[in-house]
Write an enzyme that holds these catalytic residues in place. Structure first.
Site, mmCIF file in Angstrom:
data_model
loop_
_atom_site.group_PDB
_atom_site.id
_atom_site.type_symbol
_atom_site.label_atom_id
_atom_site.label_comp_id
_atom_site.label_asym_id
_atom_site.label_seq_id
_atom_site.Cartn_x
_atom_site.Cartn_y
_atom_site.Cartn_z
ATOM 1 N N LYS A 35 6.482 -29.354 -34.177
ATOM 2 C CA LYS A 35 7.861 -29.748 -33.846
ATOM 3 C C LYS A 35 8.610 -28.580 -33.201
ATOM 4 O O LYS A 35 8.141 -27.440 -33.237
ATOM 5 C CB LYS A 35 8.575 -30.195 -35.125
ATOM 6 C CG LYS A 35 8.686 -29.102 -36.180
ATOM 7 C CD LYS A 35 9.134 -29.660 -37.522
ATOM 8 C CE LYS A 35 9.184 -28.557 -38.568
ATOM 9 N NZ LYS A 35 9.458 -29.081 -39.906
ATOM 10 N N TYR A 255 29.825 -3.221 -26.269
ATOM 11 C CA TYR A 255 31.076 -3.923 -26.563
ATOM 12 C C TYR A 255 31.679 -3.436 -27.868
ATOM 13 O O TYR A 255 30.977 -3.241 -28.862
ATOM 14 C CB TYR A 255 30.826 -5.425 -26.671
ATOM 15 C CG TYR A 255 30.659 -6.109 -25.330
ATOM 16 C CD1 TYR A 255 31.705 -6.116 -24.412
ATOM 17 C CD2 TYR A 255 29.471 -6.739 -25.009
ATOM 18 C CE1 TYR A 255 31.554 -6.753 -23.186
ATOM 19 C CE2 TYR A 255 29.319 -7.380 -23.786
ATOM 20 C CZ TYR A 255 30.372 -7.382 -22.880
ATOM 21 O OH TYR A 255 30.224 -8.005 -21.672
HETATM 22 C C1 LIG Z 1 8.455 -28.401 -40.717
HETATM 23 C C2 LIG Z 1 7.721 -29.116 -41.773
HETATM 24 C C3 LIG Z 1 6.485 -28.624 -42.230
HETATM 25 C C4 LIG Z 1 5.934 -27.289 -41.813
HETATM 26 O O1 LIG Z 1 6.606 -26.274 -42.528
HETATM 27 P P1 LIG Z 1 6.165 -24.734 -42.432
HETATM 28 O O2 LIG Z 1 7.024 -24.063 -43.437
HETATM 29 O O3 LIG Z 1 6.502 -24.299 -41.047
HETATM 30 O O4 LIG Z 1 4.737 -24.664 -42.724
HETATM 31 C C5 LIG Z 1 5.792 -29.402 -43.134
HETATM 32 N N1 LIG Z 1 6.283 -30.580 -43.579
HETATM 33 C C6 LIG Z 1 7.466 -31.062 -43.173
HETATM 34 C C7 LIG Z 1 7.962 -32.357 -43.714
HETATM 35 C C8 LIG Z 1 8.239 -30.339 -42.272
HETATM 36 O O5 LIG Z 1 9.414 -30.820 -41.894
#
Ligand SMILES: *Cc1c(COP(=O)(O)O)cnc(C)c1O
Length: 358
Positions: A35, A255
């Site tokens: 994702k 800045y």
């Molecule tokens: C993002 C996500 C993962 C992966 O999590 P990590 O901490 O990056 O391994 C797994 N399960 C769900 C439901 C998620 O939303």
């Protein structure tokens, strides 16, 4: 020097990390979580590099559709499911698997009578209080899904851990207990563990694991880096020094004049700022790797630039590379200085930074 800044993506490291994860996962199958543009690493290119993952997971329908359009044939799980008839139809068209986490999503399936087109994962909320059926609501939800006129291709169960990165593991064990109680007596495949759950070894894994961060070679724990688990960083964010200047003791930099030179100093200006994803929360002292040495950030982060103190580092000149994180400088270490987590740094590399396969 074409572009000044780039994110080099080491697909070999990505494949290596998948293998490390597979070994740790034992008999469990791996759902590679890609994702958010594969945590900033490039959705399609990353998935293509690890096409032999058993399955992929994304958060949004559009991400799943992009993977299908790119020719990925492995199962793809939509972690938040769908929210309308038209999304459901798109998901069916592209053979995407669905998480079912609320009653509205069951209604959608009842109304379309096409549940047989899907593999479904019912999500049980065992303590995160974000998505999923509370344990007391799970049994009726399960029953409704079992009563759909066309039975899903496969029906599986999942939950998500809220505190898997905490070392003591008490709340993870409490979540697991709730999960086991809720699914007691059902003969179905399950998925529980994210990266932290998998790497901590605090819990048995279920049939499928869902690592994200670990794949990209970063540790979810605040007291370790990925190397401790044999994982290699996949992204190295590299920019270029565009000016080197001498700043006299007492002069101020950037800045707000937020940094005052405590002694005569050599300051390098690096072409990386919050416009690239180098957050303004990067604190003074955040390390930047210059000629293999950690040079501390000084003053405030600007949109396009930061200043680093390279006093005492020989050979620094215009054109010298500066690594913001990655190979030689763990993103976990940088995230601590930036008051954030590696997830956020990796995801927020901006559009103007090209991703370059290594
Ligand atoms: C993002 C996500 C993962 C992966 O999590 P990590 O901490 O990056 O391994 C797994 N399960 C769900 C439901 C998620 O939303």
């Amino acid at each position: 020097m074409s572009g000044l800044i780039r994110a080099v993506i080491d697909t070999q490291a990505l494949r290596h990390n998948l293998n490390v994860i597979r070994t740790r996962a034992g008999r469990a199958k791996v759902i590679a979580v890609v994702k958010a543009n594969a945590y900033g690493h490039g959705l399609v290119s990353s998935a293509l590099a690890i096409q032999d993952a058993t399955a992929f997971a994304v958060a949004r329908l559009e991400e799943g559709m992009s993977l299908r359009a790119a020719g990925i044939t492995a199962p793809i799980l939509l972690l938040e499911g769908v929210f309308s008839r038209s999304q459901l139809e798109d998901a069916a068209q592209d053979k995407l698997d669905l998480v079912i986490h609320n009653e509205r999503q069951i209604e959608l399936l009842e109304q379309t009578e096409g549940a047989g087109r899907f593999t479904l994962w019912i999500k049980i909320d065992t303590g995160m209080n974000r998505l999923g059926f509370a344990p007391r609501d799970f049994a009726p939800a399960y029953k409704r899904i079992r009563m759909l006129r066309s039975a899903p291709k496969k029906l599986r169960l999942m939950t998500h851990l809220a505190c898997a990165d905490e070392r003591d593991g008490d709340s993870t064990r409490a979540q697991l207990k709730r999960f086991e109680e809720a699914i007691h007596g059902l003969n179905v495949e399950t998925s529980i563990l994210n990266s932290a759950g998998l790497l901590s070894g605090v819990a048995p894994g279920g049939d499928w694991v869902r690592p994200g961060l670990a794949l990209y070679g970063a540790s979810p724990f605040s007291d370790s880096t990925a190397a401790d688990f044999g994982l290699r960083p996949v992204m190295t964010l590299i920019s270029t020094i565009i000016t080197v200047r001498e700043v006299l003791q007492g002069e101020r930099v950037g800045y707000g004049g937020a940094w005052t030179a405590p002694r005569d100093s050599r300051i390098a200006i690096v072409a990386a700022g919050y416009g690239d994803g180098v957050h303004r929360s990067f604190a003074p002292g955040t390390p930047v790797l210059v000629r293999k040495q950690r040079a501390p950030l000084v003053g405030r982060v600007s949109m396009d630039m930061i200043a680093v103190d390279v006093t005492g580092i020989p050979g620094v000149e215009v054109g010298t590379a500066a690594t913001l994180w990655g190979e030689g400088l763990p993103v976990e270490e940088v995230a601590r200085h930036a008051g954030t987590i590696p997830y956020e740094l990796l995801c927020s590399v901006s559009q103007r930074v090209p991703l370059e396969p290594h």
